[in-house]
Design an enzyme around this catalytic site. Structure first.
Site, mmCIF file in Angstrom:
data_model
loop_
_atom_site.group_PDB
_atom_site.id
_atom_site.type_symbol
_atom_site.label_atom_id
_atom_site.label_comp_id
_atom_site.label_asym_id
_atom_site.label_seq_id
_atom_site.Cartn_x
_atom_site.Cartn_y
_atom_site.Cartn_z
ATOM 1 N N ASP A 84 -43.974 -16.666 8.204
ATOM 2 C CA ASP A 84 -42.879 -16.847 9.150
ATOM 3 C C ASP A 84 -42.098 -15.552 9.340
ATOM 4 O OD1 ASP A 84 -40.127 -18.994 9.831
ATOM 5 O OD2 ASP A 84 -42.004 -18.823 10.921
ATOM 6 N N GLU A 94 -31.233 -13.361 10.044
ATOM 7 C CA GLU A 94 -32.410 -14.154 9.642
ATOM 8 C C GLU A 94 -33.447 -13.254 8.974
ATOM 9 O OE1 GLU A 94 -33.393 -17.564 12.006
ATOM 10 O OE2 GLU A 94 -35.439 -16.844 12.232
ATOM 11 N N GLU A 112 -37.731 -23.328 19.123
ATOM 12 C CA GLU A 112 -36.549 -23.585 18.279
ATOM 13 C C GLU A 112 -36.435 -25.065 17.915
ATOM 14 O OE1 GLU A 112 -35.714 -20.898 17.158
ATOM 15 O OE2 GLU A 112 -34.172 -19.819 18.240
ATOM 16 N N GLU A 129 -47.626 -24.426 16.688
ATOM 17 C CA GLU A 129 -46.741 -24.770 15.565
ATOM 18 C C GLU A 129 -47.518 -25.576 14.520
ATOM 19 O OE1 GLU A 129 -43.706 -23.984 14.693
ATOM 20 O OE2 GLU A 129 -42.995 -22.923 16.452
HETATM 21 C C1 LIG Z 1 -43.353 -20.495 13.601
HETATM 22 C C2 LIG Z 1 -41.873 -20.563 13.885
HETATM 23 N N1 LIG Z 1 -41.403 -21.364 14.917
HETATM 24 C C3 LIG Z 1 -40.062 -21.400 15.159
HETATM 25 C C4 LIG Z 1 -39.149 -20.699 14.421
HETATM 26 C C5 LIG Z 1 -37.664 -20.782 14.690
HETATM 27 N N2 LIG Z 1 -37.187 -19.616 15.331
HETATM 28 C C6 LIG Z 1 -39.676 -19.913 13.390
HETATM 29 N N3 LIG Z 1 -38.842 -19.220 12.591
HETATM 30 N N4 LIG Z 1 -41.032 -19.865 13.124
#
Ligand SMILES: Cc1ncc(CN)c(N)n1
Length: 220
Positions: free
Chosen positions: A48, A87, A139, A209
């Site tokens: 991520d 973040e 999001e 996702e």
């Molecule tokens: C794979 C993924 N998707 C969404 C998000 C949220 N910004 C994230 N951090 N990572």
């Protein structure tokens, strides 16, 4: 989730299997149940981090398009972009806490493919209605997934609560609602071929996702 309704809500219903697959994936359900394997969480954290670094230019491209549409849209997107700096620091802190190296990472195919989609969606020729719908969907998947880990009856390990709050908080939910309202308004005004492109992008994001969560669960 008290969402903004509109066209995006009809898509959530129409594609409920995919939407549920993305927002109730075994990876996040295991976090909620307290049965998550620490190595799976570490795998997710590293992948991520790679994703979020690619998400920055995509969000910047949405900011540019939003700034040409309305000051209100631009401020909502700017709010999201502003939080990304913190973040990235959070990922670095979490990684060092858990002995996860963020240097010379193995980028899994699902992560690479998702980043390629972000690069495509960053292009100037991508309509604002498509880009803002993609932004909202990305999001919203995290908001719904991690809010579930904080809802009544959860058994989320205390050391993972902060991660869940990052995307599961009421503030992030409100931010996602604002993005959804913007997307709905744009889609209501958009020509049919743009609405179709936005729906296809919505579906593609849900698929990416799910693949991304699969990697964290020890998939390909
Ligand atoms: C794979 C993924 N998707 C969404 C998000 C949220 N910004 C994230 N951090 N990572």
């Amino acid at each position: 989730m008290a969402d903004a309704g509109g066209i995006t809500k009809t898509w959530i219903k129409k594609h409920v299997i995919l939407y549920t697959g993305a927002t109730r994936h075994p990876f996040t359900v295991r976090i909620r149940d307290g049965s998550i394997d620490p190595s799976a969480f570490k795998r997710w954290l590293a992948q991520d981090y790679v994703f979020v670094r690619e998400f920055v230019p995509f969000m910047a491209s949405v900011l540019i398009k939003a700034s040409k549409q309305s000051p209100e849209d631009m401020e909502v997107v700017l709010g999201g972009l502003a939080s990304l700096s913190g973040e990235i620091d959070w990922f670095k802190r979490e990684a060092s806490k858990r002995d996860v190296s963020l240097a010379n990472l193995t980028v899994h195919n699902a992560t690479r493919n998702y980043c390629r989609l972000l690069e495509k969606l960053t292009l100037p020729e991508v309509e604002y209605a498509v880009a803002i719908t993609a932004f909202w969907a990305i999001e919203a998947v995290y908001q719904e997934s991690f809010a579930h880990c904080l809802e009544d009856g959860n058994n989320t390990p205390p050391e993972l609560v902060e991660a869940c709050q990052r995307w599961g908080s009421p503030g992030f939910r409100e931010y996602c609602r604002s993005l959804q309202q913007i997307a709905n308004r744009c889609l209501e005004k958009a020509p049919e071929h743009v609405v179709a492109a936005a729906e296809t992008t919505f579906i593609t994001i849900l698929e990416h996702e799910i693949e991304f969560w699969n990697v964290s669960s020890g998939g390909t």
